[in-house]
Design an enzyme around this catalytic site. Structure first.
Site, PDB file in Angstrom:
ATOM      1  N   LYS A  13     -15.883  72.301  33.880  1.00 23.24           N
ATOM      2  CA  LYS A  13     -16.106  71.002  34.551  1.00 23.24           C
ATOM      3  C   LYS A  13     -16.565  69.942  33.548  1.00 23.24           C
ATOM      4  O   LYS A  13     -16.041  68.829  33.514  1.00 23.24           O
ATOM      5  CB  LYS A  13     -17.179  71.143  35.660  1.00 23.24           C
ATOM      6  CG  LYS A  13     -16.856  72.219  36.695  1.00 23.24           C
ATOM      7  CD  LYS A  13     -17.929  72.297  37.772  1.00 23.24           C
ATOM      8  CE  LYS A  13     -19.308  72.765  37.299  1.00 23.24           C
ATOM      9  NZ  LYS A  13     -19.331  74.141  36.784  1.00 23.24           N
ATOM     10  N   ARG A  88     -23.130  70.727  45.373  1.00 31.34           N
ATOM     11  CA  ARG A  88     -23.171  72.170  45.185  1.00 31.34           C
ATOM     12  C   ARG A  88     -23.503  72.904  46.468  1.00 31.34           C
ATOM     13  O   ARG A  88     -23.562  74.126  46.480  1.00 31.34           O
ATOM     14  CB  ARG A  88     -24.244  72.517  44.160  1.00 31.34           C
ATOM     15  CG  ARG A  88     -23.697  72.905  42.792  1.00 31.34           C
ATOM     16  CD  ARG A  88     -24.888  73.146  41.904  1.00 31.34           C
ATOM     17  NE  ARG A  88     -24.578  73.958  40.768  1.00 31.34           N
ATOM     18  CZ  ARG A  88     -24.246  73.469  39.572  1.00 31.34           C
ATOM     19  NH1 ARG A  88     -24.145  72.192  39.378  1.00 31.34           N
ATOM     20  NH2 ARG A  88     -24.027  74.299  38.566  1.00 31.34           N
ATOM     21  N   ARG A 161     -28.201  76.762  25.513  1.00 27.80           N
ATOM     22  CA  ARG A 161     -28.920  76.490  26.749  1.00 27.80           C
ATOM     23  C   ARG A 161     -29.732  77.701  27.171  1.00 27.80           C
ATOM     24  O   ARG A 161     -29.254  78.836  27.135  1.00 27.80           O
ATOM     25  CB  ARG A 161     -27.927  76.131  27.864  1.00 27.80           C
ATOM     26  CG  ARG A 161     -27.688  74.652  27.965  1.00 27.80           C
ATOM     27  CD  ARG A 161     -26.577  74.278  28.882  1.00 27.80           C
ATOM     28  NE  ARG A 161     -26.632  74.840  30.222  1.00 27.80           N
ATOM     29  CZ  ARG A 161     -25.755  74.553  31.176  1.00 27.80           C
ATOM     30  NH1 ARG A 161     -24.778  73.697  30.928  1.00 27.80           N
ATOM     31  NH2 ARG A 161     -25.837  75.096  32.371  1.00 27.80           N
ATOM     32  N   ARG A 172     -26.557  82.481  38.453  1.00 33.68           N
ATOM     33  CA  ARG A 172     -25.831  81.209  38.663  1.00 33.68           C
ATOM     34  C   ARG A 172     -24.485  81.464  39.332  1.00 33.68           C
ATOM     35  O   ARG A 172     -24.069  80.719  40.217  1.00 33.68           O
ATOM     36  CB  ARG A 172     -25.631  80.503  37.316  1.00 33.68           C
ATOM     37  CG  ARG A 172     -26.923  79.892  36.779  1.00 33.68           C
ATOM     38  CD  ARG A 172     -26.843  79.569  35.292  1.00 33.68           C
ATOM     39  NE  ARG A 172     -25.800  78.640  34.955  1.00 33.68           N
ATOM     40  CZ  ARG A 172     -25.327  78.466  33.718  1.00 33.68           C
ATOM     41  NH1 ARG A 172     -25.812  79.172  32.711  1.00 33.68           N
ATOM     42  NH2 ARG A 172     -24.380  77.589  33.493  1.00 33.68           N
TER      43      ARG A 172
HETATM   44  P1  AP5 Z   1     -18.049  73.769  30.293  1.00 28.82           P
HETATM   45  O1  AP5 Z   1     -17.100  72.614  30.282  1.00 28.82           O
HETATM   46  O2  AP5 Z   1     -19.429  73.540  29.792  1.00 28.82           O
HETATM   47  O3  AP5 Z   1     -18.107  74.387  31.757  1.00 28.82           O
HETATM   48  P2  AP5 Z   1     -18.920  73.924  33.035  1.00 28.82           P
HETATM   49  O4  AP5 Z   1     -18.079  74.249  34.219  1.00 28.82           O
HETATM   50  O5  AP5 Z   1     -19.350  72.493  32.886  1.00 28.82           O
HETATM   51  O6  AP5 Z   1     -20.125  74.936  32.929  1.00 28.82           O
HETATM   52  P3  AP5 Z   1     -21.691  74.755  33.103  1.00 28.82           P
HETATM   53  O7  AP5 Z   1     -22.284  76.045  32.663  1.00 28.82           O
HETATM   54  O8  AP5 Z   1     -22.191  73.505  32.447  1.00 28.82           O
HETATM   55  O9  AP5 Z   1     -21.770  74.596  34.640  1.00 28.82           O
HETATM   56  P4  AP5 Z   1     -22.920  74.893  35.569  1.00 28.82           P
HETATM   57  O10 AP5 Z   1     -22.315  74.376  36.814  1.00 28.82           O
HETATM   58  O11 AP5 Z   1     -23.464  76.257  35.634  1.00 28.82           O
HETATM   59  O12 AP5 Z   1     -24.121  74.089  34.881  1.00 28.82           O
HETATM   60  P5  AP5 Z   1     -24.798  72.689  35.200  1.00 28.82           P
HETATM   61  O13 AP5 Z   1     -25.201  72.121  33.918  1.00 28.82           O
HETATM   62  O14 AP5 Z   1     -23.970  71.885  36.138  1.00 28.82           O
HETATM   63  O15 AP5 Z   1     -17.342  74.972  29.520  1.00 28.82           O
HETATM   64  C1  AP5 Z   1     -18.037  76.173  29.228  1.00 28.82           C
HETATM   65  C2  AP5 Z   1     -17.559  76.729  27.865  1.00 28.82           C
HETATM   66  O16 AP5 Z   1     -16.201  77.124  27.983  1.00 28.82           O
HETATM   67  C3  AP5 Z   1     -17.608  75.704  26.736  1.00 28.82           C
HETATM   68  O17 AP5 Z   1     -17.939  76.369  25.545  1.00 28.82           O
HETATM   69  C4  AP5 Z   1     -16.180  75.149  26.669  1.00 28.82           C
HETATM   70  O18 AP5 Z   1     -15.840  74.713  25.371  1.00 28.82           O
HETATM   71  C5  AP5 Z   1     -15.379  76.372  27.079  1.00 28.82           C
HETATM   72  N1  AP5 Z   1     -14.162  76.032  27.825  1.00 28.82           N
HETATM   73  C6  AP5 Z   1     -14.022  75.060  28.769  1.00 28.82           C
HETATM   74  N2  AP5 Z   1     -12.764  75.057  29.269  1.00 28.82           N
HETATM   75  C7  AP5 Z   1     -12.103  76.062  28.630  1.00 28.82           C
HETATM   76  C8  AP5 Z   1     -10.769  76.575  28.709  1.00 28.82           C
HETATM   77  N3  AP5 Z   1      -9.853  76.044  29.553  1.00 28.82           N
HETATM   78  N4  AP5 Z   1     -10.445  77.620  27.906  1.00 28.82           N
HETATM   79  C9  AP5 Z   1     -11.362  78.172  27.049  1.00 28.82           C
HETATM   80  N5  AP5 Z   1     -12.638  77.712  26.915  1.00 28.82           N
HETATM   81  C10 AP5 Z   1     -13.001  76.684  27.712  1.00 28.82           C
HETATM   82  O19 AP5 Z   1     -26.094  73.145  36.040  1.00 28.82           O
HETATM   83  C11 AP5 Z   1     -27.154  73.863  35.430  1.00 28.82           C
HETATM   84  C12 AP5 Z   1     -28.216  74.164  36.482  1.00 28.82           C
HETATM   85  O20 AP5 Z   1     -28.741  72.925  37.014  1.00 28.82           O
HETATM   86  C13 AP5 Z   1     -27.719  74.926  37.723  1.00 28.82           C
HETATM   87  O21 AP5 Z   1     -27.733  76.317  37.500  1.00 28.82           O
HETATM   88  C14 AP5 Z   1     -28.767  74.489  38.770  1.00 28.82           C
HETATM   89  O22 AP5 Z   1     -29.971  75.187  38.607  1.00 28.82           O
HETATM   90  C15 AP5 Z   1     -29.017  73.036  38.416  1.00 28.82           C
HETATM   91  N6  AP5 Z   1     -28.132  72.086  39.130  1.00 28.82           N
HETATM   92  C16 AP5 Z   1     -27.182  71.282  38.582  1.00 28.82           C
HETATM   93  N7  AP5 Z   1     -26.576  70.550  39.536  1.00 28.82           N
HETATM   94  C17 AP5 Z   1     -27.161  70.902  40.718  1.00 28.82           C
HETATM   95  C18 AP5 Z   1     -26.927  70.515  42.071  1.00 28.82           C
HETATM   96  N8  AP5 Z   1     -25.997  69.605  42.403  1.00 28.82           N
HETATM   97  N9  AP5 Z   1     -27.684  71.106  43.039  1.00 28.82           N
HETATM   98  C19 AP5 Z   1     -28.649  72.016  42.723  1.00 28.82           C
HETATM   99  N10 AP5 Z   1     -28.911  72.435  41.468  1.00 28.82           N
HETATM  100  C20 AP5 Z   1     -28.161  71.882  40.462  1.00 28.82           C
END
Ligand code: AP5
Length: 218
Positions: A13, A88, A161, A172
């Site tokens: 994402k 979410r 992270r 998660r």
């Molecule tokens: P990346 O692009 O970082 O993936 P992502 O989907 O953004 O993953 P995140 O881990 O950031 O998502 P998340 O939803 O768990 O975390 P968030 O920060 O939102 O890609 C991942 C890796 O893969 C990278 O190394 C990239 O280069 C690689 N990659 C990407 N695409 C690829 C492909 N096609 N092929 C190969 N490699 C690829 O949330 C963190 C925490 O915050 C949550 O756990 C929760 O506690 C809290 N939180 C955030 N938002 C909310 C909400 N709305 N409500 C409640 N709690 C929330």
């Protein structure tokens, strides 16, 4: 254009939202980044959120809706935005609908990034970023060109992270399955949902997203 990218941790994402920001001028609204900034600031919200994030849980809806409400109303978002990590829960989705309707606006598309759970662990466990400029890397998929030096700024310090540790990643993924996956039927029933293959290479995923957006006239 107002978009949501929906998918489990590691689906890509953030990677694709950044491309949409760079390529189409949409503002990337990452709730994960907003929360990490709150944690770093040491605010009361940040302390509360940090404990929940460290366990792999979800921060309460009222906190998240408050964060997003202020952000989508900011002037820069008038040109369009891509939500990365929000909503979410169904409660967050309903609050977003009310928020946009109140502003006379609506979502254009929700894009599901379909991925495989086991691959997500590999993706997340291998990622790291430059401590200086934030440029993102991956042990296997995108190492720096010169080992130990950031391609973008030359910095030599990198960070991972805290919630990318294996046990937290499992929590998660479970939070996604139990509380976020119900958003797929929510948006499908409203005719908003499109899907792309999140397992494809990054450029191909970007191409599939572009095809979806071209289909809605963006
Ligand atoms: P990346 O692009 O970082 O993936 P992502 O989907 O953004 O993953 P995140 O881990 O950031 O998502 P998340 O939803 O768990 O975390 P968030 O920060 O939102 O890609 C991942 C890796 O893969 C990278 O190394 C990239 O280069 C690689 N990659 C990407 N695409 C690829 C492909 N096609 N092929 C190969 N490699 C690829 O949330 C963190 C925490 O915050 C949550 O756990 C929760 O506690 C809290 N939180 C955030 N938002 C909310 C909400 N709305 N409500 C409640 N709690 C929330």
């Amino acid at each position: 254009m107002r978009l949501i990218l929906l998918g489990p941790p590691g689906a890509g994402k953030g990677t694709q939202a950044k491309r949409l920001e760079d390529g189409r001028g949409l503002v990337q609204l990452s709730t994960g980044d907003m929360l990490r900034a709150a944690v770093a600031s040491g605010s009361a919200t940040g302390r509360r959120a940090g404990e929940i994030m460290a366990r792999g849980g979800l921060v309460p809806d009222d906190v998240m809706v408050g964060l997003i409400r202020d952000r989508v109303a900011a002037p820069d978002c008038a040109r369009g935005f891509v939500l990365d990590g929000f909503p979410r829960t169904v409660g967050q989705a309903e609050a977003l609908d009310r928020m946009l309707a109140g502003a006379g606006a609506a979502l254009d598309r929700v894009i599901e990034m379909r991925v495989d759970g086991a691959e997500m662990v590999v993706r997340i466990a291998g990622r790291f970023s430059c401590a200086g400029c934030g440029a993102g890397y991956h042990d296997r998929f995108r190492p720096p060109e010169r080992p130990g030096a950031c391609d973008a700024c030359g910095g030599s310090e990198f960070s991972r992270r805290a919630d990318d540790e294996a046990g937290t990643v499992a929590a998660r993924l479970e939070a996604y399955r139990a509380r976020t996956a119900p958003l797929l039927p929510y948006y499908r029933e409203r005719g908003m949902l499109a899907s792309v293959d999140g397992m494809a290479p990054i450029d191909e995923v970007a191409r599939q997203i572009a095809a979806v957006l071209d289909g809605v006239g963006a």
